[in-house]
Design a protein around this motif. Structure first.
Motif, PDB file in Angstrom:
ATOM      1  N   GLY A 131       6.251  55.669  -7.477  1.00  0.00           N
ATOM      2  CA  GLY A 131       4.901  55.191  -7.245  1.00  0.00           C
ATOM      3  C   GLY A 131       4.111  55.915  -6.188  1.00  0.00           C
ATOM      4  O   GLY A 131       4.333  57.097  -5.877  1.00  0.00           O
ATOM      5  N   ALA A 132       3.181  55.172  -5.592  1.00  0.00           N
ATOM      6  CA  ALA A 132       2.171  55.748  -4.711  1.00  0.00           C
ATOM      7  C   ALA A 132       2.750  56.332  -3.426  1.00  0.00           C
ATOM      8  O   ALA A 132       2.214  57.308  -2.884  1.00  0.00           O
ATOM      9  CB  ALA A 132       1.126  54.682  -4.371  1.00  0.00           C
ATOM     10  N   ALA A 133       3.827  55.752  -2.904  1.00  0.00           N
ATOM     11  CA  ALA A 133       4.410  56.291  -1.672  1.00  0.00           C
ATOM     12  C   ALA A 133       4.940  57.704  -1.892  1.00  0.00           C
ATOM     13  O   ALA A 133       4.807  58.579  -1.029  1.00  0.00           O
ATOM     14  CB  ALA A 133       5.517  55.377  -1.158  1.00  0.00           C
ATOM     15  N   GLY A 134       5.563  57.946  -3.040  1.00  0.00           N
ATOM     16  CA  GLY A 134       6.040  59.291  -3.350  1.00  0.00           C
ATOM     17  C   GLY A 134       4.904  60.284  -3.471  1.00  0.00           C
ATOM     18  O   GLY A 134       5.018  61.438  -3.018  1.00  0.00           O
ATOM     19  N   ILE A 135       3.802  59.863  -4.079  1.00  0.00           N
ATOM     20  CA  ILE A 135       2.626  60.732  -4.182  1.00  0.00           C
ATOM     21  C   ILE A 135       2.063  61.021  -2.795  1.00  0.00           C
ATOM     22  O   ILE A 135       1.688  62.162  -2.476  1.00  0.00           O
ATOM     23  CB  ILE A 135       1.565  60.067  -5.082  1.00  0.00           C
ATOM     24  CG1 ILE A 135       2.096  59.929  -6.512  1.00  0.00           C
ATOM     25  CG2 ILE A 135       0.269  60.860  -5.070  1.00  0.00           C
ATOM     26  CD1 ILE A 135       1.251  59.044  -7.405  1.00  0.00           C
ATOM     27  N   ALA A 136       2.002  60.001  -1.943  1.00  0.00           N
ATOM     28  CA  ALA A 136       1.498  60.182  -0.581  1.00  0.00           C
ATOM     29  C   ALA A 136       2.359  61.164   0.209  1.00  0.00           C
ATOM     30  O   ALA A 136       1.847  61.974   0.988  1.00  0.00           O
ATOM     31  CB  ALA A 136       1.429  58.835   0.139  1.00  0.00           C
ATOM     32  N   LEU A 137       3.673  61.103   0.017  1.00  0.00           N
ATOM     33  CA  LEU A 137       4.558  62.033   0.713  1.00  0.00           C
ATOM     34  C   LEU A 137       4.293  63.467   0.254  1.00  0.00           C
ATOM     35  O   LEU A 137       4.217  64.392   1.067  1.00  0.00           O
ATOM     36  CB  LEU A 137       6.018  61.660   0.450  1.00  0.00           C
ATOM     37  CG  LEU A 137       7.062  62.540   1.124  1.00  0.00           C
ATOM     38  CD1 LEU A 137       6.944  62.473   2.646  1.00  0.00           C
ATOM     39  CD2 LEU A 137       8.469  62.142   0.686  1.00  0.00           C
ATOM     40  N   VAL A 156      -0.637  51.288  -0.678  1.00  0.00           N
ATOM     41  CA  VAL A 156       0.749  50.818  -0.594  1.00  0.00           C
ATOM     42  C   VAL A 156       0.850  49.631   0.354  1.00  0.00           C
ATOM     43  O   VAL A 156       1.489  48.612   0.044  1.00  0.00           O
ATOM     44  CB  VAL A 156       1.675  51.960  -0.140  1.00  0.00           C
ATOM     45  CG1 VAL A 156       3.062  51.423   0.218  1.00  0.00           C
ATOM     46  CG2 VAL A 156       1.789  53.030  -1.226  1.00  0.00           C
ATOM     47  N   MET A 157       0.230  49.737   1.524  1.00  0.00           N
ATOM     48  CA  MET A 157       0.314  48.656   2.501  1.00  0.00           C
ATOM     49  C   MET A 157      -0.381  47.400   1.993  1.00  0.00           C
ATOM     50  O   MET A 157       0.050  46.275   2.299  1.00  0.00           O
ATOM     51  CB  MET A 157      -0.291  49.102   3.835  1.00  0.00           C
ATOM     52  CG  MET A 157       0.472  50.231   4.519  1.00  0.00           C
ATOM     53  SD  MET A 157       2.246  49.910   4.662  1.00  0.00           S
ATOM     54  CE  MET A 157       2.239  48.391   5.614  1.00  0.00           C
ATOM     55  N   HIS A 158      -1.418  47.571   1.221  1.00  0.00           N
ATOM     56  CA  HIS A 158      -2.118  46.419   0.638  1.00  0.00           C
ATOM     57  C   HIS A 158      -1.207  45.659  -0.327  1.00  0.00           C
ATOM     58  O   HIS A 158      -1.362  44.437  -0.515  1.00  0.00           O
ATOM     59  CB  HIS A 158      -3.378  46.896  -0.089  1.00  0.00           C
ATOM     60  CG  HIS A 158      -4.162  45.794  -0.739  1.00  0.00           C
ATOM     61  ND1 HIS A 158      -4.879  44.852  -0.024  1.00  0.00           N
ATOM     62  CD2 HIS A 158      -4.331  45.467  -2.056  1.00  0.00           C
ATOM     63  CE1 HIS A 158      -5.449  44.003  -0.856  1.00  0.00           C
ATOM     64  NE2 HIS A 158      -5.137  44.354  -2.088  1.00  0.00           N
ATOM     65  N   LYS A 159      -0.237  46.352  -0.914  1.00  0.00           N
ATOM     66  CA  LYS A 159       0.672  45.733  -1.870  1.00  0.00           C
ATOM     67  C   LYS A 159       1.886  45.069  -1.207  1.00  0.00           C
ATOM     68  O   LYS A 159       2.700  44.449  -1.892  1.00  0.00           O
ATOM     69  CB  LYS A 159       1.165  46.791  -2.866  1.00  0.00           C
ATOM     70  CG  LYS A 159       0.095  47.311  -3.811  1.00  0.00           C
ATOM     71  CD  LYS A 159      -0.280  46.256  -4.838  1.00  0.00           C
ATOM     72  CE  LYS A 159      -1.239  46.779  -5.878  1.00  0.00           C
ATOM     73  NZ  LYS A 159      -1.539  45.791  -6.946  1.00  0.00           N
ATOM     74  N   SER A 160       2.028  45.203   0.096  1.00  0.00           N
ATOM     75  CA  SER A 160       3.202  44.661   0.778  1.00  0.00           C
ATOM     76  C   SER A 160       3.145  43.146   0.852  1.00  0.00           C
ATOM     77  O   SER A 160       2.070  42.529   0.808  1.00  0.00           O
ATOM     78  CB  SER A 160       3.310  45.243   2.187  1.00  0.00           C
ATOM     79  OG  SER A 160       2.218  44.810   2.987  1.00  0.00           O
ATOM     80  N   VAL A 161       4.321  42.529   0.971  1.00  0.00           N
ATOM     81  CA  VAL A 161       4.429  41.078   1.132  1.00  0.00           C
ATOM     82  C   VAL A 161       5.482  40.798   2.196  1.00  0.00           C
ATOM     83  O   VAL A 161       6.268  41.667   2.573  1.00  0.00           O
ATOM     84  CB  VAL A 161       4.808  40.375  -0.189  1.00  0.00           C
ATOM     85  CG1 VAL A 161       3.735  40.573  -1.234  1.00  0.00           C
ATOM     86  CG2 VAL A 161       6.150  40.881  -0.698  1.00  0.00           C
ATOM     87  N   ARG A 162       5.514  39.574   2.681  1.00  0.00           N
ATOM     88  CA  ARG A 162       6.517  39.145   3.657  1.00  0.00           C
ATOM     89  C   ARG A 162       7.681  38.457   2.949  1.00  0.00           C
ATOM     90  O   ARG A 162       7.463  37.620   2.062  1.00  0.00           O
ATOM     91  CB  ARG A 162       5.911  38.164   4.654  1.00  0.00           C
ATOM     92  CG  ARG A 162       4.792  38.750   5.497  1.00  0.00           C
ATOM     93  CD  ARG A 162       5.344  39.597   6.602  1.00  0.00           C
ATOM     94  NE  ARG A 162       4.270  40.135   7.424  1.00  0.00           N
ATOM     95  CZ  ARG A 162       4.467  40.887   8.491  1.00  0.00           C
ATOM     96  NH1 ARG A 162       5.701  41.170   8.854  1.00  0.00           N
ATOM     97  NH2 ARG A 162       3.458  41.357   9.179  1.00  0.00           N
ATOM     98  N   ASN A 163       8.905  38.797   3.358  1.00  0.00           N
ATOM     99  CA  ASN A 163      10.038  38.046   2.839  1.00  0.00           C
ATOM    100  C   ASN A 163      10.234  36.784   3.671  1.00  0.00           C
ATOM    101  O   ASN A 163       9.487  36.530   4.628  1.00  0.00           O
ATOM    102  CB  ASN A 163      11.302  38.912   2.785  1.00  0.00           C
ATOM    103  CG  ASN A 163      11.810  39.313   4.162  1.00  0.00           C
ATOM    104  OD1 ASN A 163      11.407  38.763   5.190  1.00  0.00           O
ATOM    105  ND2 ASN A 163      12.707  40.280   4.195  1.00  0.00           N
ATOM    106  N   PRO A 187       4.420  48.568  10.845  1.00  0.00           N
ATOM    107  CA  PRO A 187       5.108  48.202   9.603  1.00  0.00           C
ATOM    108  C   PRO A 187       6.548  48.686   9.545  1.00  0.00           C
ATOM    109  O   PRO A 187       7.400  48.023   8.947  1.00  0.00           O
ATOM    110  CB  PRO A 187       4.252  48.886   8.523  1.00  0.00           C
ATOM    111  CG  PRO A 187       2.912  49.034   9.126  1.00  0.00           C
ATOM    112  CD  PRO A 187       3.154  49.284  10.580  1.00  0.00           C
ATOM    113  N   LEU A 188       6.853  49.814  10.172  1.00  0.00           N
ATOM    114  CA  LEU A 188       8.233  50.288  10.193  1.00  0.00           C
ATOM    115  C   LEU A 188       9.162  49.276  10.864  1.00  0.00           C
ATOM    116  O   LEU A 188      10.284  49.040  10.401  1.00  0.00           O
ATOM    117  CB  LEU A 188       8.311  51.623  10.931  1.00  0.00           C
ATOM    118  CG  LEU A 188       7.979  52.871  10.115  1.00  0.00           C
ATOM    119  CD1 LEU A 188       7.794  54.068  11.034  1.00  0.00           C
ATOM    120  CD2 LEU A 188       9.063  53.151   9.090  1.00  0.00           C
ATOM    121  N   GLU A 189       8.695  48.681  11.940  1.00  0.00           N
ATOM    122  CA  GLU A 189       9.519  47.699  12.640  1.00  0.00           C
ATOM    123  C   GLU A 189       9.654  46.413  11.831  1.00  0.00           C
ATOM    124  O   GLU A 189      10.655  45.693  11.947  1.00  0.00           O
ATOM    125  CB  GLU A 189       8.924  47.458  14.027  1.00  0.00           C
ATOM    126  CG  GLU A 189       9.085  48.713  14.898  1.00  0.00           C
ATOM    127  CD  GLU A 189       8.216  48.706  16.144  1.00  0.00           C
ATOM    128  OE1 GLU A 189       7.488  47.722  16.364  1.00  0.00           O
ATOM    129  OE2 GLU A 189       8.273  49.700  16.899  1.00  0.00           O
TER     130      GLU A 189
END
Length: 215
Positions: A8-14, A39-46, A92-94
């Motif tokens: 997906g989009a993260a691979g394209i961004a890299l 990508v960050m907009h698609k993130s959710v909290r576990n 977000p990394l943390e």
């Protein structure tokens, strides 16, 4: 569309980040940053408060894995943080750490298991900000990987996906697990990346006097 590194989009961004440094053209960096915003907009909290992503838009499965989930995306975020220094990438990394700091997963392999998650932490461990945390997480993960091998006459073998057969390949079997363990031991740079294009990213990770035993 997936947010993931492999699909997906993260691979394209890299790819766009590396292309920016290979060519010097700012448009590639700007487009890559837009991709990471998506990508960050698609993130959710576990349920633990960690940051995660759907494996696919059509399913509600959330994973920490390299192929579809948080650790693959975390590797891209780390490189954007290194290139820009922006806290929008560091925080977000943390939070991804909460999702990925585990000993037990479904498979030991690289694409969809322990080894791929550990690779993200070995990337993070090159930076003093995360080194202690990341090396502890790596040891925990690799100790989990050592719950899977089968003793054979020639040595240890790892089961592949679905744990139905022994696999020696990179993506699902022993080769990927062994590569990450060797990186942990030597503190070599990341495999199959173009990090030499990034500024101040040495080909070898920060040295460590000795690797602690996995337990």
């Amino acid at each position: 569309m997936s947010s993931s590194l492999a699909h997906g989009a993260a691979g394209i961004a890299l790819f766009l980040l590396y292309l920016h440094y290979a060519t010097g053209e700012e448009r590639f960096l700007a487009t890559g940053q837009q991709a990471m915003e998506w990508v960050m907009h698609k993130s959710v909290r576990n349920i633990e408060g960690g940051l995660t992503w759907r494996a696919r838009d059509r399913t509600a499965t959330f994973t920490p894995y390299w192929r579809w989930g948080s650790s693959g995306i975390g590797r891209v975020l780390l490189r954007y943080w290194h290139a820009s220094g922006e806290t929008d990438y560091a925080v977000p990394l943390e939070q991804i750490h909460i999702e990925c700091d585990r000993k037990y997963t479904i498979f030991p392999g690289y694409f969809f298991g322990i080894a791929g998650i550990a690779e993200m932490y070995l990337d993070m461990a090159r930076f003093p900000r995360w080194e202690s945390m990341a090396m502890a997480a790596t040891r925990r993960l690799l100790a989990g990987a050592m719950l899977f091998p089968v003793e054979r006459e020639g040595g240890l073998a790892f089961p592949g996906e679905s744990l139905t057969r022994i696999s020696c390949d990179f993506g699902t079997g022993g080769a990927g697990v062994a590569l990450v363990m060797d990186r942990y031991r030597k503190r070599d740079g990341a495999s199959f990346m173009l990090d030499e294009l990034l500024p101040d990213w040495a080909p070898q990770d920060r040295p460590e006097p000795a690797c602690e035993a996995l337990s």
